[in-house]
Design a protein around this motif. Sequence first.
Motif, mmCIF file in Angstrom:
data_model
loop_
_atom_site.group_PDB
_atom_site.id
_atom_site.type_symbol
_atom_site.label_atom_id
_atom_site.label_comp_id
_atom_site.label_asym_id
_atom_site.label_seq_id
_atom_site.Cartn_x
_atom_site.Cartn_y
_atom_site.Cartn_z
ATOM 1 N N MET A 82 -5.695 -42.944 -3.444
ATOM 2 C CA MET A 82 -6.131 -42.896 -4.839
ATOM 3 C C MET A 82 -4.906 -42.829 -5.740
ATOM 4 S SD MET A 82 -9.343 -40.261 -4.459
ATOM 5 C CE MET A 82 -8.283 -38.861 -4.097
ATOM 6 N N ASN A 83 -4.758 -43.829 -6.577
ATOM 7 C CA ASN A 83 -3.632 -43.902 -7.503
ATOM 8 C C ASN A 83 -4.128 -43.870 -8.944
ATOM 9 O OD1 ASN A 83 -1.847 -44.287 -5.269
ATOM 10 N ND2 ASN A 83 -2.294 -46.481 -5.290
ATOM 11 N N SER A 84 -3.222 -43.594 -9.840
ATOM 12 C CA SER A 84 -3.547 -43.563 -11.275
ATOM 13 C C SER A 84 -4.787 -42.720 -11.530
ATOM 14 C CB SER A 84 -3.754 -44.998 -11.803
ATOM 15 O OG SER A 84 -2.618 -45.789 -11.581
ATOM 16 N N LEU A 85 -4.803 -41.538 -10.980
ATOM 17 C CA LEU A 85 -5.985 -40.682 -11.075
ATOM 18 C C LEU A 85 -6.230 -40.235 -12.506
ATOM 19 C CD1 LEU A 85 -5.513 -38.704 -7.783
ATOM 20 C CD2 LEU A 85 -7.554 -40.001 -8.408
ATOM 21 N N LYS A 86 -7.513 -40.111 -12.816
ATOM 22 C CA LYS A 86 -7.953 -39.715 -14.151
ATOM 23 C C LYS A 86 -8.775 -38.429 -14.031
ATOM 24 C CE LYS A 86 -8.575 -44.635 -15.208
ATOM 25 N NZ LYS A 86 -9.550 -45.667 -15.646
ATOM 26 N N PRO A 87 -8.883 -37.663 -15.115
ATOM 27 C CA PRO A 87 -9.717 -36.453 -15.055
ATOM 28 C C PRO A 87 -11.149 -36.759 -14.618
ATOM 29 C CG PRO A 87 -8.314 -36.374 -16.973
ATOM 30 C CD PRO A 87 -8.121 -37.738 -16.368
ATOM 31 N N GLU A 88 -11.659 -37.920 -14.981
ATOM 32 C CA GLU A 88 -13.026 -38.272 -14.598
ATOM 33 C C GLU A 88 -13.172 -38.596 -13.115
ATOM 34 O OE1 GLU A 88 -11.216 -39.608 -17.086
ATOM 35 O OE2 GLU A 88 -11.601 -41.783 -17.300
ATOM 36 N N ASP A 89 -12.064 -38.624 -12.385
ATOM 37 C CA ASP A 89 -12.129 -38.785 -10.928
ATOM 38 C C ASP A 89 -12.385 -37.451 -10.219
ATOM 39 O OD1 ASP A 89 -9.459 -41.158 -11.191
ATOM 40 O OD2 ASP A 89 -11.589 -41.601 -10.853
ATOM 41 N N THR A 90 -12.400 -36.368 -10.974
ATOM 42 C CA THR A 90 -12.669 -35.060 -10.391
ATOM 43 C C THR A 90 -14.048 -35.039 -9.755
ATOM 44 O OG1 THR A 90 -11.213 -33.892 -11.922
ATOM 45 C CG2 THR A 90 -12.987 -32.610 -10.902
ATOM 46 N N ALA A 91 -14.094 -34.703 -8.469
ATOM 47 C CA ALA A 91 -15.356 -34.734 -7.721
ATOM 48 C C ALA A 91 -15.104 -34.238 -6.296
ATOM 49 C CB ALA A 91 -15.916 -36.149 -7.672
ATOM 50 N N VAL A 92 -16.193 -34.081 -5.580
ATOM 51 C CA VAL A 92 -16.112 -33.872 -4.135
ATOM 52 C C VAL A 92 -16.209 -35.244 -3.474
ATOM 53 C CG1 VAL A 92 -17.210 -32.867 -2.110
ATOM 54 C CG2 VAL A 92 -17.110 -31.566 -4.240
ATOM 55 N N TYR A 93 -15.231 -35.557 -2.649
ATOM 56 C CA TYR A 93 -15.159 -36.858 -1.994
ATOM 57 C C TYR A 93 -15.602 -36.711 -0.536
ATOM 58 C CZ TYR A 93 -12.739 -38.819 -5.986
ATOM 59 O OH TYR A 93 -12.438 -39.268 -7.252
ATOM 60 N N SER A 94 -16.465 -37.629 -0.123
ATOM 61 C CA SER A 94 -17.044 -37.528 1.223
ATOM 62 C C SER A 94 -16.935 -38.853 1.955
ATOM 63 C CB SER A 94 -18.511 -37.123 1.151
ATOM 64 O OG SER A 94 -18.667 -35.863 0.543
ATOM 65 N N CYS A 95 -16.815 -38.724 3.243
ATOM 66 C CA CYS A 95 -16.788 -39.857 4.153
ATOM 67 C C CYS A 95 -18.191 -40.020 4.742
ATOM 68 C CB CYS A 95 -15.761 -39.552 5.248
ATOM 69 S SG CYS A 95 -15.562 -40.818 6.485
ATOM 70 N N TYR A 96 -18.584 -41.256 4.983
ATOM 71 C CA TYR A 96 -19.935 -41.567 5.460
ATOM 72 C C TYR A 96 -19.828 -42.635 6.536
ATOM 73 C CZ TYR A 96 -24.460 -44.052 5.101
ATOM 74 O OH TYR A 96 -25.647 -44.681 5.358
#
Length: 115
Positions: A82-96
């Motif tokens: 993940m590059n150029s991260l933004k505040p709106e990228d704040t989240a829980v990230y999950s693999c599926y």
Amino acid sequence: QVQLVESGGGLVQAGGSLRLSCAASRRIFSFDHMAWYRQAPGKERELLIGISNTSSITFADSVKGRFTTSRDSAKNTIYLQMNSLKPEDTAVYSCYAVIYNFEYWGQGTQVTVSS
């Protein structure tokens, strides 16, 4: 039983980068489909990147050009860069992952992007 374990989340400033890992308990090329999702507080789960068993990769518009994915078959691991991260990228990230019509989720890892 399949296990998926994510790691690599944390706190980063806007504009920064993070790399998440998803380690699987079996060969990643045995899965019919794998994907990265995220869920922000108060929002629905969002599909970010889908990886088919033919190695076709699809990206959500929200991350296209900023996020990429890669695989290390020797480690049974997929990555989310993940590059150029933004505040709106704040989240829980999950693999599926899907295999034999069974769905599996990792426990998720928190990513927080400060402004």
